[in-house]
Design an enzyme around this catalytic site. Structure first.
Site, PDB file in Angstrom:
ATOM      1  N   PRO A 221       0.664  -1.000  -0.107  1.00 15.73           N
ATOM      2  CA  PRO A 221       0.037  -0.071   0.096  1.00 15.73           C
ATOM      3  C   PRO A 221       0.823   1.204   0.071  1.00 15.73           C
ATOM      4  O   PRO A 221       1.712   1.432   1.037  1.00 15.73           O
ATOM      5  CB  PRO A 221      -0.748  -0.266   1.276  1.00 15.73           C
ATOM      6  CG  PRO A 221       0.208  -1.031   2.166  1.00 15.73           C
ATOM      7  CD  PRO A 221       0.914  -1.637   1.494  1.00 15.73           C
TER       8      PRO A 221
ATOM      9  N   CYS B  62       2.357   3.930   9.907  1.00 11.50           N
ATOM     10  CA  CYS B  62       2.430   5.151   9.113  1.00 11.50           C
ATOM     11  C   CYS B  62       3.007   6.431   9.965  1.00 11.50           C
ATOM     12  O   CYS B  62       2.796   6.711  11.349  1.00 11.50           O
ATOM     13  CB  CYS B  62       1.133   6.018   8.853  1.00 11.50           C
ATOM     14  SG  CYS B  62       1.363   7.490   8.091  1.00 11.50           S
TER      15      CYS B  62
HETATM   16  C1  FMN Z   1       5.025   6.927  -1.244  1.00 11.34           C
HETATM   17  C2  FMN Z   1       4.878   5.746  -0.116  1.00 11.34           C
HETATM   18  C3  FMN Z   1       3.742   5.725   0.355  1.00 11.34           C
HETATM   19  C4  FMN Z   1       3.476   4.646   1.548  1.00 11.34           C
HETATM   20  N1  FMN Z   1       2.010   4.714   1.777  1.00 11.34           N
HETATM   21  C5  FMN Z   1       2.046   3.593   2.667  1.00 11.34           C
HETATM   22  C6  FMN Z   1       0.409   3.438   3.050  1.00 11.34           C
HETATM   23  O1  FMN Z   1      -0.408   4.106   2.873  1.00 11.34           O
HETATM   24  N2  FMN Z   1       0.330   2.398   4.073  1.00 11.34           N
HETATM   25  C7  FMN Z   1       1.204   1.785   4.453  1.00 11.34           C
HETATM   26  O2  FMN Z   1       1.177   0.632   5.361  1.00 11.34           O
HETATM   27  N3  FMN Z   1       2.637   1.719   4.205  1.00 11.34           N
HETATM   28  C8  FMN Z   1       2.971   2.879   3.170  1.00 11.34           C
HETATM   29  N4  FMN Z   1       4.168   2.912   2.700  1.00 11.34           N
HETATM   30  C9  FMN Z   1       5.106   1.937   3.099  1.00 11.34           C
HETATM   31  C10 FMN Z   1       5.367   0.592   2.235  1.00 11.34           C
HETATM   32  O3  FMN Z   1       4.163   0.127   2.139  1.00 11.34           O
HETATM   33  C11 FMN Z   1       6.351  -0.407   2.423  1.00 11.34           C
HETATM   34  O4  FMN Z   1       6.199  -0.815   3.706  1.00 11.34           O
HETATM   35  C12 FMN Z   1       7.779   0.548   2.363  1.00 11.34           C
HETATM   36  O5  FMN Z   1       7.897   1.444   1.488  1.00 11.34           O
HETATM   37  C13 FMN Z   1       8.907  -0.229   2.454  1.00 11.34           C
HETATM   38  O6  FMN Z   1       8.713  -1.189   1.524  1.00 11.34           O
HETATM   39  P1  FMN Z   1       9.758  -1.100   0.028  1.00 11.34           P
HETATM   40  O7  FMN Z   1      11.157  -0.875   0.628  1.00 11.34           O
HETATM   41  O8  FMN Z   1       9.470  -1.918  -0.736  1.00 11.34           O
HETATM   42  O9  FMN Z   1       9.282   0.503  -0.698  1.00 11.34           O
HETATM   43  C14 FMN Z   1       4.277   3.739   1.616  1.00 11.34           C
HETATM   44  C15 FMN Z   1       5.689   3.840   1.177  1.00 11.34           C
HETATM   45  C16 FMN Z   1       5.870   4.779   0.250  1.00 11.34           C
HETATM   46  C17 FMN Z   1       7.396   4.968  -0.320  1.00 11.34           C
END
Ligand code: FMN
Length: 353
Positions: free
Chosen positions: A24, A108
């Site tokens: 997400p 968050c």
């Molecule tokens: C732009 C952005 C928005 C995000 N929004 C949410 C969100 O709405 N809800 C949530 O649980 N995590 C949110 N995250 C965290 C991601 O779901 C994820 O846990 C985090 O980016 C680490 O994973 P990655 O290294 O694959 O990006 C967000 C991350 C990014 C970069």
């Protein structure tokens, strides 16, 4: 390797066809992004976090996040809030909208969210976090899951105390992004905590953080025993990463025509979803994400960002990669109607298709 990224697994009674979950992401996870994620091999996709207060007040834009289409399943819709009854009411709406899973955001780090007691704040309020989970799990018949960070402060291990308590309270799966809230996105996700959490609970754990390739996905699954990996930033403008992770090595190198076609399709679907004005601003960050990776020269991205309408963007992309037109036609032919199942919605919500 024993990780079996293409194997199915279960969250409660929901079968998830691969071990890759699309993260997400607020400001990113629109329906077009989720549909594309499913098409490229994600076994489960998730909406961006939706405010339970927005749902409670029937805020029109918030309710727009509850639009689900038939090619998204299985789909989780994520809600955030800090008041158990309001969260339960939001969860009922999410279930009625057609989501297969209600996910709750307990991670968050953004102040606007934590100052209301929601998001990462709940990592340190075990009793409230458990009450929310119990109330929400009792309110819906679909599985309820929770996404956490490791804790609030650097080095925190709060998730290891909270995780098992959430499972006792009714959580059917847990996702862990093992960075602290304070860390935001700096440093690395410490998946040794994910391994510890897996050993403490008897529900599936999804490992989130820094998974961008098949090699990394296999390493995280093997080191942690998690049921699945979640991919966030690695899939921004790069659905081919999902295909590579589930085992399609060739897909990792799309042609320019394929890249342009996916972007055009994404632009058109997003305009249908958000309307031209909102989509125009929303899409600008995606141009760089799609056209990077050495796929198109840098000045081309600058040019797209400066165009006034999404129609102009599409025209410019087709001029740069004429072969994309045929691929776009095929993609458009496969898009089902999107449905908003909730009754009594303001009529204008149906407008975006
Ligand atoms: C732009 C952005 C928005 C995000 N929004 C949410 C969100 O709405 N809800 C949530 O649980 N995590 C949110 N995250 C965290 C991601 O779901 C994820 O846990 C985090 O980016 C680490 O994973 P990655 O290294 O694959 O990006 C967000 C991350 C990014 C970069």
């Amino acid at each position: 390797m024993s990780s079996g990224l293409r194997e199915s697994w279960w969250i409660g009674d929901v079968e998830v066809p691969t071990r890759v979950v699309l993260a997400p992401m607020a400001g990113v996870s629109v329906q077009a992004f989720r549909r594309q994620g499913r098409r490229f091999g994600a076994g489960l996709v998730c909406s961006e976090m939706v405010s339970c207060a927005g749902i409670e007040h029937r805020n029109e834009r918030t309710l727009g996040y509850l639009r689900v289409s038939s090619d998204e399943h299985p789909l989780a819709i994520q809600i955030f809030g800090s008041e158990p009854q309001a969260m339960a009411e939001a969860a009922r709406m999410v279930e009625a909208a057609g989501a297969d899973i209600v996910d709750m955001n307990f991670g968050c780090p953004v102040r606007k969210v934590t100052k209301t007691g929601a998001g990462a704040n709940l990592l340190e309020d075990v009793s409230l976090a458990c009450r929310i989970t119990e109330t929400v799990a009792a309110a819906v018949s679909v599985p309820v899951t929770v996404k956490m960070r490791r804790g609030v402060g650097d080095g925190s291990r709060a998730c290891l105390e909270l995780g098992p308590r959430l499972v006792e309270s009714g959580a059917a799966a847990l996702t862990l992004h093992p960075r602290s809230a304070k860390q935001m996105y700096t440093g690395w996700a410490d998946h040794s905590l994910t391994a510890e959490l897996v050993s403490l609970v008897d529900v599936p754990v999804i490992a989130s953080g820094d998974v961008t390739s098949r090699v990394k996905a296999e390493a995280v699954l093997d080191a942690t025993g998690a049921a699945a990996v979640m991919v966030g930033r690695g899939a921004q403008g790069n659905p081919w990463a999902l295909a590579e992770i589930v085992g399609d090595a060739e897909a990792a190198q799309p042609s320019r025509e394929e890249v342009a076609a996916e972007l055009i399709h994404f632009v058109r679907e997003t305009v249908r979803e958000l309307g031209e004005q909102r989509a125009n601003g929303f899409l600008k960050k995606f141009y760089g994400w799609y056209l990077g990776h050495g796929r198109f020269p840098k000045p081309f991205k600058q040019e797209l960002v400066q165009l006034k309408t999404t129609d102009e963007v599409v025209t410019r992309l087709l001029a740069a990669a004429p072969g994309a037109a045929e691929i776009v036609e095929r993609l458009e032919a496969d898009v089902p109607e999107s449905e908003l199942l909730l009754e009594g919605m303001p009529i204008s919500i149906y407008g975006g298709g």
